[in-house]
Design an enzyme around this catalytic site. Structure first.
Site, PDB file in Angstrom:
ATOM      1  N   HIS A  71      23.580 111.151  30.627  1.00 42.98           N
ATOM      2  CA  HIS A  71      23.655 110.203  31.746  1.00 42.98           C
ATOM      3  C   HIS A  71      23.978 110.903  33.061  1.00 42.98           C
ATOM      4  O   HIS A  71      24.658 111.926  33.085  1.00 42.98           O
ATOM      5  CB  HIS A  71      24.733 109.156  31.471  1.00 42.98           C
ATOM      6  CG  HIS A  71      24.236 107.967  30.727  1.00 42.98           C
ATOM      7  ND1 HIS A  71      24.307 106.688  31.235  1.00 42.98           N
ATOM      8  CD2 HIS A  71      23.646 107.851  29.514  1.00 42.98           C
ATOM      9  CE1 HIS A  71      23.792 105.832  30.355  1.00 42.98           C
ATOM     10  NE2 HIS A  71      23.390 106.520  29.304  1.00 42.98           N
TER      11      HIS A  71
ATOM     12  N   GLU B 114      16.362 105.221  31.335  1.00 40.92           N
ATOM     13  CA  GLU B 114      16.885 104.074  32.085  1.00 40.92           C
ATOM     14  C   GLU B 114      16.899 104.390  33.570  1.00 40.92           C
ATOM     15  O   GLU B 114      17.249 105.510  33.970  1.00 40.92           O
ATOM     16  CB  GLU B 114      18.318 103.737  31.635  1.00 40.92           C
ATOM     17  CG  GLU B 114      18.476 103.348  30.190  1.00 40.92           C
ATOM     18  CD  GLU B 114      18.942 104.518  29.347  1.00 40.92           C
ATOM     19  OE1 GLU B 114      19.459 105.512  29.902  1.00 40.92           O
ATOM     20  OE2 GLU B 114      18.758 104.447  28.117  1.00 40.92           O
TER      21      GLU B 114
END
Length: 327
Positions: free
Chosen positions: A38, A107
């Site tokens: 992330h 994402e």
């Protein structure tokens, strides 16, 4: 037997802590560790997002037996696939072949930071297909020149490769993605215990060799159930939005807004909370009953992470292995 893993959740812990947790997971006998990749946490309250590949490099040197995986990395916007292949090969060398590269379509939360537009899901899958071809050829040791609709590669070659080819897993969610990616990857990755998905995957890969089905489940272990529920709600209420929503929201503020009406009891219905190890085993059993070969546990939140490893993880592993069937 079913393999059980530990999650290095980069969104909720700093890099030094993650390495220490990995060492404890190795010592406790977890079969593997998966790391998220992330740039942002899901929610501000999680508070972390170190670079997964640096953490995994350190973990490779700090552990002996633990298999390592990304869960998952996105090789289509923030990273060029040729660079992902180089990172994967290097990590496999550093870990003496203990690394599996798991990839997915990503994402917006993590990919928007490089200033590129966020493609719609169909285009992301087109990009992922090209990326898998490039990565696979490079990991095979080929010199790659490639020109596709989305990526170009000019005479690339990996100079440091492990003795055994790096395995690749791919995140899939339905019949379309299974049929599209099953021949380009070795293993299935999914976050729901979907038996139909596993069946489709196995049918699509008939004759292509053995394949692992790798799942992941959040838990919120703690001695006080109410506190465990509150922690899961604070840290993991984003989870209830589903991946069709989660893939497209760009910021932690967006996730705050999207999850503002999720109640603690809603989270407790989907995440086992509290000290009851048997309840956790029951929740995990849905994965092996669906045909998954590997399940990674996510202990929600950093606050009780060390205590989970010190007090609960060992007994929980014993119960899981006693309950899980042989494959």
């Amino acid at each position: 037997m079913t393999r059980f893993g530990y999650t290095l959740m980069t969104e909720q812990s700093g890099p030094r802590e993650l390495v220490r947790y990995a060492q404890d997971a190795d010592r406790l006998g977890f079969d593997f560790a998966v790391s998220s990749d992330h740039y942002f946490p899901w929610l501000d309250s999680q508070g972390h997002a170190p670079y997964a590949w640096t953490v995994l490099g350190a973990v490779a040197q700090a552990t002996e037996h633990l298999e390592l995986m990304t869960y998952v990395t996105c090789p289509i916007v923030r990273y060029h696939p040729a660079v992902v292949a180089q990172k994967a090969a290097t990590l496999a060398v550093l870990s003496d072949g203990r690394f599996t590269l798991n990839v997915g379509a990503g994402e917006n939360l993590n990919e928007h930071v490089v200033g590129q537009r966020w493609p719609a899901v169909g285009e992301r899958h087109d990009m992922l297909e090209e990326a898998l071809v490039i990565i696979g050829d490079l990991l095979d040791g080929e010199r790659v020149t490639y020109e596709g609709a989305h990526f170009r590669v000019d005479s690339a070659r990996l100079w440091d490769l492990p003795e055994q080819r790096v395995p690749i897993g791919v995140a899939v969610s339905g019949a379309q993605s299974v049929s599209r990616f099953s021949a380009l990857a070795d293993h299935l990755v999914a976050v729901e215990p979907d038996a139909d998905l596993v069946t489709r995957w196995d049918e699509a890969r008939a004759g292509l060799g053995p394949s692992r089905k790798i799942g992941q489940i959040p838990i919120s272990w703690g001695p006080d159930r109410d506190e465990a529920v509150a922690r899961a709600h604070d840290q993991f209420r984003w989870f209830g939005g589903g991946w069709k929503v989660n893939a497209d929201l760009p910021t932690t503020e967006a996730f705050e807004s999207a999850s503002q009406f999720v109640r603690p009891e809603d989270v407790a219905e989907s995440i086992p909370c509290g000290p009851d190890l048997d309840a956790i085993v029951e929740a995990v059993s849905a994965y092996w009953e669906a045909g998954f070969t590997d399940v990674a546990l996510v202990q929600v939140g950093d606050a009780l992470q060390q205590r989970f490893l010190d007090e609960a993880a060992g007994p929980l592993l014993e119960r899981l292995r006693a309950a899980a069937p042989a494959h």
